[in-house]
Design a protein around this motif. Structure first.
Motif, PDB file in Angstrom:
ATOM      1  N   LYS A  23       0.831  -1.207   0.000  1.00 33.96           N
ATOM      2  CA  LYS A  23       0.000   0.000   0.000  1.00 33.96           C
ATOM      3  C   LYS A  23       0.865   1.256   0.000  1.00 33.96           C
ATOM      4  CE  LYS A  23      -4.037  -1.914   2.370  1.00 33.96           C
ATOM      5  NZ  LYS A  23      -4.828  -1.875   3.624  1.00 33.96           N
ATOM      6  N   LEU A  24       1.946   1.219   0.758  1.00 37.02           N
ATOM      7  CA  LEU A  24       2.847   2.370   0.831  1.00 37.02           C
ATOM      8  C   LEU A  24       3.484   2.636  -0.537  1.00 37.02           C
ATOM      9  CD1 LEU A  24       4.155   4.550   2.575  1.00 37.02           C
ATOM     10  CD2 LEU A  24       5.894   2.885   3.237  1.00 37.02           C
ATOM     11  N   LYS A  25       3.917   1.593  -1.214  1.00 37.45           N
ATOM     12  CA  LYS A  25       4.498   1.757  -2.552  1.00 37.45           C
ATOM     13  C   LYS A  25       3.478   2.319  -3.532  1.00 37.45           C
ATOM     14  CE  LYS A  25       8.136  -1.707  -2.248  1.00 37.45           C
ATOM     15  NZ  LYS A  25       8.663  -2.960  -2.780  1.00 37.45           N
ATOM     16  N   GLN A  26       2.237   1.873  -3.409  1.00 38.29           N
ATOM     17  CA  GLN A  26       1.177   2.359  -4.282  1.00 38.29           C
ATOM     18  C   GLN A  26       0.932   3.852  -4.044  1.00 38.29           C
ATOM     19  OE1 GLN A  26      -2.678   0.580  -3.596  1.00 38.29           O
ATOM     20  NE2 GLN A  26      -3.370   1.044  -5.663  1.00 38.29           N
ATOM     21  N   SER A  29       3.729   5.900  -5.477  1.00 37.15           N
ATOM     22  CA  SER A  29       3.587   5.980  -6.934  1.00 37.15           C
ATOM     23  C   SER A  29       2.529   7.012  -7.316  1.00 37.15           C
ATOM     24  CB  SER A  29       3.218   4.608  -7.486  1.00 37.15           C
ATOM     25  OG  SER A  29       2.973   4.663  -8.858  1.00 37.15           O
ATOM     26  N   GLN A  30       1.421   7.025  -6.587  1.00 36.76           N
ATOM     27  CA  GLN A  30       0.372   8.002  -6.844  1.00 36.76           C
ATOM     28  C   GLN A  30       0.876   9.423  -6.572  1.00 36.76           C
ATOM     29  OE1 GLN A  30      -2.683   6.482  -4.252  1.00 36.76           O
ATOM     30  NE2 GLN A  30      -3.655   5.287  -5.880  1.00 36.76           N
ATOM     31  N   ILE A  31       1.692   9.574  -5.542  1.00 38.75           N
ATOM     32  CA  ILE A  31       2.261  10.887  -5.225  1.00 38.75           C
ATOM     33  C   ILE A  31       3.144  11.363  -6.383  1.00 38.75           C
ATOM     34  CG2 ILE A  31       3.958  12.071  -3.753  1.00 38.75           C
ATOM     35  CD1 ILE A  31       2.735  10.553  -1.368  1.00 38.75           C
ATOM     36  N   ASN A  88      -4.629  19.301  -3.768  1.00 39.79           N
ATOM     37  CA  ASN A  88      -5.518  18.658  -2.795  1.00 39.79           C
ATOM     38  C   ASN A  88      -5.257  17.156  -2.713  1.00 39.79           C
ATOM     39  OD1 ASN A  88      -6.761  21.110  -2.207  1.00 39.79           O
ATOM     40  ND2 ASN A  88      -8.400  20.800  -3.680  1.00 39.79           N
ATOM     41  N   ALA A  89      -5.082  16.538  -3.870  1.00 38.74           N
ATOM     42  CA  ALA A  89      -4.813  15.096  -3.890  1.00 38.74           C
ATOM     43  C   ALA A  89      -3.474  14.797  -3.217  1.00 38.74           C
ATOM     44  CB  ALA A  89      -4.818  14.578  -5.325  1.00 38.74           C
ATOM     45  N   LEU A  90      -2.479  15.640  -3.461  1.00 41.28           N
ATOM     46  CA  LEU A  90      -1.161  15.438  -2.837  1.00 41.28           C
ATOM     47  C   LEU A  90      -1.250  15.539  -1.319  1.00 41.28           C
ATOM     48  CD1 LEU A  90       1.212  17.258  -5.315  1.00 41.28           C
ATOM     49  CD2 LEU A  90       1.338  14.864  -4.638  1.00 41.28           C
ATOM     50  N   THR A  91      -2.053  16.472  -0.832  1.00 47.13           N
ATOM     51  CA  THR A  91      -2.227  16.605   0.619  1.00 47.13           C
ATOM     52  C   THR A  91      -2.841  15.330   1.203  1.00 47.13           C
ATOM     53  OG1 THR A  91      -2.515  18.995   0.393  1.00 47.13           O
ATOM     54  CG2 THR A  91      -3.320  17.998   2.420  1.00 47.13           C
ATOM     55  N   ALA A  92      -3.874  14.818   0.543  1.00 50.48           N
ATOM     56  CA  ALA A  92      -4.521  13.590   1.014  1.00 50.48           C
ATOM     57  C   ALA A  92      -3.572  12.396   0.922  1.00 50.48           C
ATOM     58  CB  ALA A  92      -5.783  13.322   0.206  1.00 50.48           C
ATOM     59  N   LEU A  93      -2.834  12.297  -0.172  1.00 49.52           N
ATOM     60  CA  LEU A  93      -1.899  11.188  -0.340  1.00 49.52           C
ATOM     61  C   LEU A  93      -0.758  11.258   0.673  1.00 49.52           C
ATOM     62  CD1 LEU A  93      -1.751  11.032  -4.231  1.00 49.52           C
ATOM     63  CD2 LEU A  93      -2.628   9.243  -2.708  1.00 49.52           C
ATOM     64  N   GLN A  94      -0.310  12.456   0.989  1.00 47.28           N
ATOM     65  CA  GLN A  94       0.756  12.606   1.983  1.00 47.28           C
ATOM     66  C   GLN A  94       0.264  12.146   3.358  1.00 47.28           C
ATOM     67  OE1 GLN A  94       3.849  13.416   1.037  1.00 47.28           O
ATOM     68  NE2 GLN A  94       4.515  12.990   3.097  1.00 47.28           N
TER      69      GLN A  94
END
Length: 131
Positions: A23-26, A29-31, A88-94
């Motif tokens: 999950k962390l790798k995923q 990758s999304q980040i 916004n997506a980066l904040t959530a992914l972080q």
């Protein structure tokens, strides 16, 4: 702790570690993908700022196989929206990344404690061959 219980605990912890690492790798990758998207939107906006307001621009559609003529203002607003969405997506992914890193640390601590409680299990694990 009996050998069978220790093995079961080890297998459970190992499964959690594999799942959390995946999950962390995923998420990482999304980040990276969102950071690229954000950078493209930012660079496009920078280029658009240098153009006169009445300039028509071409917008790529479907992975740049098709181009559509549209006003600069429309393309700029779309890029601005992409930039905001990416941020916004980066904040959530972080946040997700930090949570998963914390979970991974907890799993590693659980594994360390298990191996300290049962040194025989540690020897068995070290003697196993990976198939």
């Amino acid at each position: 702790m009996s050998d069978e219980a220790a093995r079961t605990a080890f297998m459970e912890i190992q499964g959690r570690m594999i799942e959390t690492t995946g999950k962390l790798k995923q998420v990482q990758s999304q980040i990276r993908a969102k950071e690229g998207e954000k950078k493209r939107a930012y660079l496009t906006l920078e280029e658009l700022q240098g153009l006169p307001e009445d300039t028509n621009t071409y917008k790529s559609i479907e992975k740049q196989l098709l181009f559509v003529l549209e006003p600069k203002s429309l393309l700029a607003s779309e890029q601005d929206e992409k930039l905001k969405d990416s941020e916004n997506a980066l904040t959530a992914l972080q946040t997700s990344k930090e949570y998963l890193e914390k979970q991974l640390g907890e799993v590693e601590n659980s594994l360390r404690e298990l191996l300290q409680q049962d040194p025989g299990l540690a020897r068995q694990i070290m003697s196993m061959s990976v198939m």
